[in-house]
Scaffold this active site. Sequence first.
Site, PDB file in Angstrom:
ATOM      1  N   HIS A 416      51.238  28.255  -1.872  1.00 40.05           N
ATOM      2  CA  HIS A 416      51.013  29.672  -2.158  1.00 40.05           C
ATOM      3  C   HIS A 416      50.498  29.889  -3.577  1.00 40.05           C
ATOM      4  O   HIS A 416      49.535  30.637  -3.797  1.00 40.05           O
ATOM      5  CB  HIS A 416      52.309  30.462  -1.942  1.00 40.05           C
ATOM      6  CG  HIS A 416      52.214  31.892  -2.384  1.00 40.05           C
ATOM      7  ND1 HIS A 416      52.587  32.297  -3.648  1.00 40.05           N
ATOM      8  CD2 HIS A 416      51.742  32.986  -1.752  1.00 40.05           C
ATOM      9  CE1 HIS A 416      52.361  33.591  -3.765  1.00 40.05           C
ATOM     10  NE2 HIS A 416      51.854  34.035  -2.631  1.00 40.05           N
ATOM     11  N   GLU A 677      21.528  -6.425 -19.226  1.00 38.82           N
ATOM     12  CA  GLU A 677      22.433  -6.235 -20.353  1.00 38.82           C
ATOM     13  C   GLU A 677      22.688  -7.536 -21.123  1.00 38.82           C
ATOM     14  O   GLU A 677      23.538  -7.583 -22.011  1.00 38.82           O
ATOM     15  CB  GLU A 677      23.765  -5.650 -19.857  1.00 38.82           C
ATOM     16  CG  GLU A 677      24.427  -6.448 -18.745  1.00 38.82           C
ATOM     17  CD  GLU A 677      25.584  -5.706 -18.090  1.00 38.82           C
ATOM     18  OE1 GLU A 677      26.096  -4.749 -18.688  1.00 38.82           O
ATOM     19  OE2 GLU A 677      25.956  -6.088 -16.963  1.00 38.82           O
ATOM     20  N   ASP A 701      26.226  -3.450 -23.749  1.00 38.47           N
ATOM     21  CA  ASP A 701      26.366  -4.907 -23.730  1.00 38.47           C
ATOM     22  C   ASP A 701      25.129  -5.599 -24.293  1.00 38.47           C
ATOM     23  O   ASP A 701      25.239  -6.638 -24.960  1.00 38.47           O
ATOM     24  CB  ASP A 701      26.645  -5.398 -22.303  1.00 38.47           C
ATOM     25  CG  ASP A 701      28.139  -5.393 -21.983  1.00 38.47           C
ATOM     26  OD1 ASP A 701      28.940  -5.285 -22.927  1.00 38.47           O
ATOM     27  OD2 ASP A 701      28.493  -5.486 -20.799  1.00 38.47           O
ATOM     28  N   CYS A 748      21.596   3.203 -18.585  1.00 39.73           N
ATOM     29  CA  CYS A 748      22.861   3.891 -18.328  1.00 39.73           C
ATOM     30  C   CYS A 748      23.877   3.687 -19.447  1.00 39.73           C
ATOM     31  O   CYS A 748      25.065   3.881 -19.248  1.00 39.73           O
ATOM     32  CB  CYS A 748      23.460   3.451 -16.994  1.00 39.73           C
ATOM     33  SG  CYS A 748      23.756   1.683 -16.875  1.00 39.73           S
TER      34      CYS A 748
END
Length: 795
Positions: A416, A677, A701, A748
């Site tokens: 509720h 990377e 990296d 990214c």
Amino acid sequence: MKNEKVLWFSEIRKVDVAKVGGKNASLGEMYSLLTQKGINIPNGFATTAEAYRYFISYNKIDTKLEKLFKNLDLKKLENVQKAGRLARKWISSGKFPEDLEKEIIIAYKKLEKEYGKNTDVAVRSSATAEDLPDASFAGQHESYLNVSGEKQLLKSVKSCFSSLFTDRAISYRREKGFKQLEVYLSVCIQKMVRSDLASSGIMFTIDTETGFDKSVVINSIWGVGELIVKGRITPDRFFVFKNTLTDGYKSIISKSLGRKNRKLIYSPKGGLKEVAVPKKDHSIMSITDEEVITLAKWGCAIENHYGNAQDIEWAKDGKTGKLFIVQSRPETVHSNESGHFYTEYMIDSPQDPALYGVAIGNKIGTGKVRVILDPKDMKDFKEGEVLITKMTDPDWNSIMTIAGAVITDEGGKTCHSAIISRELGIPCIVGSKKATKMFKTGDIITVDCTQGLDGRIFRGKIPYTSKRYNLDKIPDLKTDICLNIGAPDIAFKYSYLPVDGVGLAREEFIIANKIMVHPLVLSYFDKVKSKLSKEEKKKIEEITFGYTDKKKFFVDKLAEGVAQIGAAFYPKKVIVRFSDFKTNEYRNLIGGRLFEGEEQNPMMGFRGASRYIDPEFQKAFKLECEAIKKAREEFGLNNICVMVPFCRTLEEGKQSRDLIKKFGLTDKKMPVYVMCEIPANVILANEFLDIFDGFSIGSNDLTQLTLGLDRDNGGLSYIGDERDEAVMKLIDQAITACKKRKKYCGICGQAPSDYPEFAEFIMKKGVSSISLNPDSVIKTIIRLSSLKKTKKFLW
């Protein structure tokens, strides 16, 4: 229409709200027009608003009510309580006009001919201002279930009439701007579905937390559904993705087993009684996957019929095994939002939260605490205060309408408190467990609901900023802007961002926070069980509750997590990176110590592709591939593709590709990317691009390995700058190699978010996409658009 005091569902349409209220108008519409499409609706009839006015006038209550409410200040709780008490007393003492009573009994006898002598019915209130797109009135008036016989029926109808003046209904009308005596009460008399012998629940054709309109959300419990709203049990919860559902896929993209230890069943004397759920039913879902799909299809059909999102009640009959829809109303929170806006909130404080719970909505509120444990003390509540209590029910609505925020010890997303707070647009945190004990009246606190499901409660007034963006005015860039995301729970929220897909969906968050157990522990559970501590075994049994096959648990939960992200951005591409935990991170998972050693430098250790091809770890990698396969093939999310991280050598790349195919991901249309990377990935770019379909540059990296750093070493962090000339040259070479081969090349890492000049550089070089964290997307797009216009390229 011949009879304006009693109407059958077959005589009612959705335009008849003024005659029979929103609930009955919807039931009549569905019974008349949707049963022919295969949607089951129990038959019934309604006493009309005219019948209510006739009853009030016959008993001379109308003039009393006019005097009672004339010039009454209903902002004062004591006035609401006094007026409600008197109005209910007058109506309860009234008598039915003989002709009205006769018409109700004749209709009930006709229903008995269809369903049997003394047939059991649900008697529900349906106000003429109810179930509207901007006011649901849900729970404001009374309902009576398992009502049998003429005498009980008439008594229940009168009780519904009097419930027009519950304190909560009076307060709600005041809040929504309705005049107190211009709302009338119709009553629904509908054949009961024997859900006490099976299950029932609530279905939304929109995600009520985020407004994401491509999902159907189904909640299910054992027995009659009223216990869901009370929040004392946690329902089974299913998310169904609409887009692929309509294409024939079994698209249940998320499924969670509830804690259903109590249920409501028929009481022999009428009404309901609460009993314990048999232990054997605790660990199983209260409806099958096939029933979930059926309900979702019905939900979509009802939504399409009405043209807006719906809040639907359903029930399964334990005698016949059939599913039924027993009510449908417009969803009232997101249906009224206009425009295409996105609001960003930022807490400007390093302070840790004092307490957590489940967040409802996405706002922040600050105020003075009022702890109320007894409803009798509601009279002390002041406007703008933060209500803290164990749990609310509809009787609390009169103060919730003036609360600055609400916190409860108990309850879940469908209780509720959650439902009403969403509609009122106030911050709410439920299920905090101990807020009533941790805080006291007079404390100043800040309630933060902006972090997905993680509701945070801070002591004191915490500074925060907010900014609202009109997404229709966000400029377009030639370079795709994508998202980095790991937590499935926030995917729907961020689906509104102006992005071109997901450039990096991390599995690690799902494994660490949803699965929590080392995949090899789940793969060899029976063999390693004796080596686990008592506490570890207990945790695993709790986490995998309902699963005898522990491997299936891993596959299901990873598939669901990935699928939520895939669905949020469908049909845009979502690149899922296979797990890239380091040894220390895998070791931290439950049971990880049995399979993981200790490394001096995990950053440079046993991770990425080296793991996947390792004979001992291949069972775990197989589970990951099976999860992706399930998301793509069972849920229909063919926008999901995969990426291999930390691939040191060409041989690792070849073996990884072979294993991906061996473990079921054979669709040639699905691209398989590799993280670029490691300097070796750039030096041998052409060779790696022979194996993979493109690069995603991991600048974090790549920087540490180019500059010989350990980025976990804070003392050397000042050297780790992606703008270093050596790093930039490698990135340039990677992008150029992909362009020559006409293959995808995204980035990214964090650099484009942090350094505008870095983002300019990679855009100029022709990177396919820039993938950003959610809090950087809009700011970065605006900044890059501005730089592009002024042509201030620095590289």
